[in-house]
Structure formats: structure tokens, C-alpha cells
Design a protein around this motif. Sequence first.
Motif, PDB file in Angstrom:
ATOM      1  N   ASN A 160       0.856  -1.178   0.000  1.00 19.93           N
ATOM      2  CA  ASN A 160       0.000   0.000   0.000  1.00 19.93           C
ATOM      3  C   ASN A 160       0.901   1.240   0.000  1.00 19.93           C
ATOM      4  O   ASN A 160       1.702   1.409   0.911  1.00 19.93           O
ATOM      5  CB  ASN A 160      -0.904  -0.017   1.232  1.00 19.93           C
ATOM      6  CG  ASN A 160      -1.828   1.186   1.265  1.00 19.93           C
ATOM      7  OD1 ASN A 160      -1.388   2.325   1.155  1.00 19.93           O
ATOM      8  ND2 ASN A 160      -3.111   0.928   1.414  1.00 19.93           N
TER       9      ASN A 160
ATOM     10  N   VAL B  66       1.219   8.469   5.058  1.00 20.12           N
ATOM     11  CA  VAL B  66       0.716   8.592   6.428  1.00 20.12           C
ATOM     12  C   VAL B  66       1.365   7.477   7.234  1.00 20.12           C
ATOM     13  O   VAL B  66       1.365   6.325   6.811  1.00 20.12           O
ATOM     14  CB  VAL B  66      -0.810   8.443   6.457  1.00 20.12           C
ATOM     15  CG1 VAL B  66      -1.324   8.318   7.888  1.00 20.12           C
ATOM     16  CG2 VAL B  66      -1.477   9.625   5.746  1.00 20.12           C
TER      17      VAL B  66
ATOM     18  N   SER C 180       0.428   4.308   0.556  1.00 18.87           N
ATOM     19  CA  SER C 180       0.038   5.467   1.360  1.00 18.87           C
ATOM     20  C   SER C 180       0.350   5.343   2.837  1.00 18.87           C
ATOM     21  O   SER C 180       0.337   6.329   3.560  1.00 18.87           O
ATOM     22  CB  SER C 180      -1.471   5.698   1.248  1.00 18.87           C
ATOM     23  OG  SER C 180      -1.881   5.780  -0.082  1.00 18.87           O
ATOM     24  N   ILE C 181       0.573   4.107   3.293  1.00 21.08           N
ATOM     25  CA  ILE C 181       0.605   3.887   4.738  1.00 21.08           C
ATOM     26  C   ILE C 181       1.868   3.166   5.157  1.00 21.08           C
ATOM     27  O   ILE C 181       2.241   2.149   4.581  1.00 21.08           O
ATOM     28  CB  ILE C 181      -0.610   3.041   5.182  1.00 21.08           C
ATOM     29  CG1 ILE C 181      -1.913   3.713   4.722  1.00 21.08           C
ATOM     30  CG2 ILE C 181      -0.616   2.872   6.684  1.00 21.08           C
ATOM     31  CD1 ILE C 181      -3.152   2.890   4.985  1.00 21.08           C
TER      32      ILE C 181
ATOM     33  N   LEU D 171      -2.103  -3.577  10.639  1.00 28.78           N
ATOM     34  CA  LEU D 171      -0.957  -2.760  11.054  1.00 28.78           C
ATOM     35  C   LEU D 171      -0.222  -3.364  12.252  1.00 28.78           C
ATOM     36  O   LEU D 171       1.007  -3.319  12.313  1.00 28.78           O
ATOM     37  CB  LEU D 171      -1.416  -1.340  11.405  1.00 28.78           C
ATOM     38  CG  LEU D 171      -2.028  -0.536  10.261  1.00 28.78           C
ATOM     39  CD1 LEU D 171      -2.270   0.894  10.691  1.00 28.78           C
ATOM     40  CD2 LEU D 171      -1.146  -0.567   9.037  1.00 28.78           C
TER      41      LEU D 171
ATOM     42  N   ILE E 201       3.233  -0.894   4.465  1.00 30.20           N
ATOM     43  CA  ILE E 201       2.448  -2.079   4.775  1.00 30.20           C
ATOM     44  C   ILE E 201       1.946  -2.768   3.510  1.00 30.20           C
ATOM     45  O   ILE E 201       1.801  -2.151   2.466  1.00 30.20           O
ATOM     46  CB  ILE E 201       1.239  -1.771   5.676  1.00 30.20           C
ATOM     47  CG1 ILE E 201       0.225  -0.898   4.937  1.00 30.20           C
ATOM     48  CG2 ILE E 201       1.675  -1.118   6.954  1.00 30.20           C
ATOM     49  CD1 ILE E 201      -1.139  -0.924   5.569  1.00 30.20           C
ATOM     50  N   SER E 202       1.717  -4.052   3.680  1.00 30.51           N
ATOM     51  CA  SER E 202       1.142  -4.831   2.583  1.00 30.51           C
ATOM     52  C   SER E 202      -0.373  -4.693   2.622  1.00 30.51           C
ATOM     53  O   SER E 202      -0.971  -4.458   3.670  1.00 30.51           O
ATOM     54  CB  SER E 202       1.556  -6.291   2.750  1.00 30.51           C
ATOM     55  OG  SER E 202       0.462  -7.150   2.516  1.00 30.51           O
TER      56      SER E 202
ATOM     57  N   VAL F 265       1.607   5.299  10.792  1.00 32.27           N
ATOM     58  CA  VAL F 265       1.017   4.939  12.079  1.00 32.27           C
ATOM     59  C   VAL F 265       2.166   4.508  12.970  1.00 32.27           C
ATOM     60  O   VAL F 265       2.847   3.527  12.675  1.00 32.27           O
ATOM     61  CB  VAL F 265       0.003   3.800  11.922  1.00 32.27           C
ATOM     62  CG1 VAL F 265      -0.591   3.414  13.269  1.00 32.27           C
ATOM     63  CG2 VAL F 265      -1.095   4.191  10.943  1.00 32.27           C
TER      64      VAL F 265
ATOM     65  N   ARG G  95       3.306  11.455  -0.422  1.00 37.06           N
ATOM     66  CA  ARG G  95       2.396  11.526   0.711  1.00 37.06           C
ATOM     67  C   ARG G  95       2.288  10.144   1.351  1.00 37.06           C
ATOM     68  O   ARG G  95       1.687   9.252   0.794  1.00 37.06           O
ATOM     69  CB  ARG G  95       1.016  11.954   0.222  1.00 37.06           C
ATOM     70  CG  ARG G  95       0.112  12.685   1.211  1.00 37.06           C
ATOM     71  CD  ARG G  95      -0.242  11.888   2.396  1.00 37.06           C
ATOM     72  NE  ARG G  95      -0.830  12.591   3.503  1.00 37.06           N
ATOM     73  CZ  ARG G  95      -2.084  12.985   3.599  1.00 37.06           C
ATOM     74  NH1 ARG G  95      -2.917  12.835   2.622  1.00 37.06           N
ATOM     75  NH2 ARG G  95      -2.520  13.562   4.678  1.00 37.06           N
TER      76      ARG G  95
END
Lengths: 243, 243
Positions: B6, B106, B8-9, B54, B48-49, B108, B104
Motif C-alpha cells: 500500500n 501517512v 500510502s501507509i 498494522l 504495509i502490505s 502509524v 504523501r
Amino acid sequence: MQAPINPSISVDIVVFGFDGTRLKVLLIERQKLNEKATTEYKLPGSMISEKEDLDTSAHNTLQNLTGLKNIYLEQLYVFSNPNRISSDEDKQWIEHTYGISTNRIVTVSYFSLVKINLSILKTTIQGMAFWCDVQELKHVSFDHKEIILKGLERLKSRMQTTPVAFELLPKKFTIKQLQNLYEAILGIDIDNRNFRKKILKYPYLIQLNEREAKVSHKPAIFYQFDIHAYRQEQRKLKKLKIF
Amino acid sequence: MQAPINPSISVDIVVFGFDGTRLKVLLIERQKLNEKATTEYKLPGSMISEKEDLDTSAHNTLQNLTGLKNIYLEQLYVFSNPNRISSDEDKQWIEHTYGISTNRIVTVSYFSLVKINLSILKTTIQGMAFWCDVQELKHVSFDHKEIILKGLERLKSRMQTTPVAFELLPKKFTIKQLQNLYEAILGIDIDNRNFRKKILKYPYLIQLNEREAKVSHKPAIFYQFDIHAYRQEQRKLKKLKIF
DNA sequence: CCAAAAGTGTTCAGGATACACCCATGA
DNA sequence: TCATGGGTGTATCCTGAACACTTTTGG
């Protein structure tokens, strides 16, 4: 505002309010995809824009929904189970609403507290929202029930360590109202004399020159919370706790 | 494991350890993109996949890094400023490492506590990691310094409300070691007699039949933390606090 | 026998808990 | 004058804070 939507991340907000007796959470009516489906509800929230901070996204959603700007808001928890959006209805609703077909959305939940008053009631009703009793959640979509429960835990814990209770009460409130709030949310009984003693010691609770009117019993005095006095107080007292 | 990434994360983990005197945080050497650049460090973590929770991602990262499975881990905070990855070096490093060109991400962040011992030292050194004194952070990439500070706040608060201190100490420890830990992390002095009185009252601190060896002073007794006794105790005591 | 850190008790002040009656108002 | 909920004080216990000397060991 025209930046593309990020297809992986959403924000959902658990907004709590107190009607004087019961704790409420704000839910949005989810548009039905066909006539015979039962009405489902969800938390307020949205997918995020690529140019947008999550806090900003949450603030904007809240402002659109309540018309208010300075609302108590904090990050709650991230829900990232790859299967958290599993039902066909959920997927279809997302595709229909956002025009994206994804089967994996990570949601960052927020925790918010507001005063339920006439102004906010008018605005929220227009936005297809309703205040649902926290004890009676049903027809809540996605994993939003789980999110609400997480919010409830946060609320219980915050209430005991910070003065967030005043976010839920009117600006002017009675000591009894404050006690009712603690009793309702924590689910306990509190001795009224000891509660008053404890609360009224605090220099940041200001007694007003006003009382309840038109009640057929001794009218209660109104108080106000002074956040500046509270902050000043905090700077001094920092006592050690060891679990 | 072959599911797509992914874009974005990401997940980043603030891993704290205690060397007996100072609080340490685990940093990873970030591969240089050219020879003359100064060495930069970052938090352990990864993109992350799409098929991955998470928490799972954080656990896996930690396990690869430390060789350990049951490590204390909790969500910390989401960092989502759209400009949090701004420098060209940062962007290039991401493109080089993950093969994605995004501006970009994000992240966690997670908060983790481990016991620094020989076994973990061996594994972490192999993984290009090093234990950095929390007071001397420098050459930390992205916004990872901010994340570490957030972790430090969380640690201070957790230590005062839950028994996480024992995650940082060896299984067998002396009361003085425990006190040193509290003093170092909270940055305060604690009266030794009052500390012992408070701590030794707890039924979940078990005195062992062992003492320090080969010290040229009165040898200290070792203690152990009994988590089951702690949990049992917690079920009873739930006293009301009002901030 | 000396140096070094471990371990130990008492006093005092402030906070938490338990508990029962009088007060002000509208009807 | 009565029903209703607001508002008040005291005794006891527990907890937190301040504070200085003795004990055990290795060298």
C-alpha cells in the motif's frame, strides 16, 4: 480542495453528547442502495484528500455536521483489519458514495465531545444525523460499533484524569448535573456530599450569581469551568504516581 | 506475503530500552544514497502490505529486528502532515527502497518496550540498528524525532498508571534498579524509603532467594514481577478519580 | 577497618470514605 | 403544608511526604 482522494484511508469520528440523563453518540443515516433494505447507520467521517492532514479532515467533517468550529477532538485509534469491510452492501455503498472500488480501507478514528443544545440539534438533524443512546446501538455499519466502544473506553479514562466532562455540559451547570454525568458514563453511584467537597475545592470551578428558576424545590446554584485557572493549577501540581 | 504494498501507509516503531542508567531508543542506519552524505538514522518500520493488519506489520518488523516474539507493543499516534516527507533525500530514499514514488505517506507509529540484553544486542547490531540515547538524538530522518518525543510522553504517562517498567528491566531486578528507571525516565528524584514502602506493599512483586554477587557493599535482593497476581489485584481495586 | 550502597521506621498533614438531616421553592 | 431535590459537617482511616542511621559486603 480538488486534490484527489486517497483510496486507502478514511477518518471516522465518535462524537459523544450528553442529554442530561444518557450518553449519546452521533450517527449518520447511510443511504439505502435499494428500497427494501433496512436503514443502516454509520459514524460521521469521510475518505481523505491527498492534500489533507487527518486532523483537518476530522475538523471539517465535524464543522459541516454541527456548524461548530472549536470542538473537542483527539485521535482515538486506527482500525486496519484487511477484512473490516467485508459485506457486499458495505463495498457497494463505498463505490456508490466515493466512486472507488477498493476492498481495503484503513480508518483513523477520532474522539469528540460536544454540548447538545438547540443550535446543534437543528444542524445535526438537517445532516441526516441522529443522537443514538450509547446503550442501544443497532444497525451500525462496518466495524463502527467496535469503534464506538473504543471511544467509550477513552471517555471513561479521560473523565478521570482531565476535565473533559465540561465539554459535555452547558457552559453554566449545577454540581448535580456534573455528578449525574459522572454517574451515567462511569456507571457508578457517587456520594453527593463527598463529590461536592472534592469538586468545590478546585479553584477553577466558579460559582455564579444565578440559580435554577421555576423548579419546585430548592433551586441549584450554577457554576462555570475556568480553563485558564485550571491550566495554571496544573503547572504547579505534578505528583508522582506509580501505578 | 506477496500482496502488493500500500503506497500510502507505513508503520514506524519507537522501541525503548533501558541500559541501567539511560533510556535508549532503537534506530536504524538509513542507507546513504551517495558517498559524501552524512549518515542518517530512522525508526524501524516499513510500508504495509495490502493484506496486512498494522499490528501484524509492526510485530513482524520487531521480530525481524530483535528475534523476539512477545514484545510489548501498542499503537502510539498517526502522523499525517501532507508535507512530512519533504526533502529530496527523503523522497529518493523511499523510491530507492520501496520502488514507489509518492509524496504523501501517512505513518502509524507504535510504541514498544524491550529488555536490552546480550541476545537482543547481538541481533540488533546485525540489523544495522543501534541504541541511541534519547537525550542525544541527531541525524534522525523524516519527522521521526517528533515521533520519538511522542513516544517518550506516552512512556512517562504509562509508567505512572501501569506496570510497564518491568518490560524494560531484566526478569530479576533489584528495587534500586526499578527506582533508577523511574528517576531516569521521569527526570525526578525519589525518596528511597518511601519508594520501597510503596513498591513492596504490592503483592505482585515477589522477593527471590537471590542476591547480587561480588559487589563490594551490602548485596541487594532480587525481585520478580508476577503479572497474574497483578491482574487479579486489578480486578478488585477500581477507585474513582476525578482529575 | 574503611568505603560503598542496601535496607529500615516514625511522625505528620492532607485526602478519601461513610453517613443523616435541614433548606428553599412551587404547587 | 407538603413534596421535591439542593445543600451541608464530622469522625475515621488511609496514603503520601519528610527525614537519618545501621547493615552487609569486598578490598
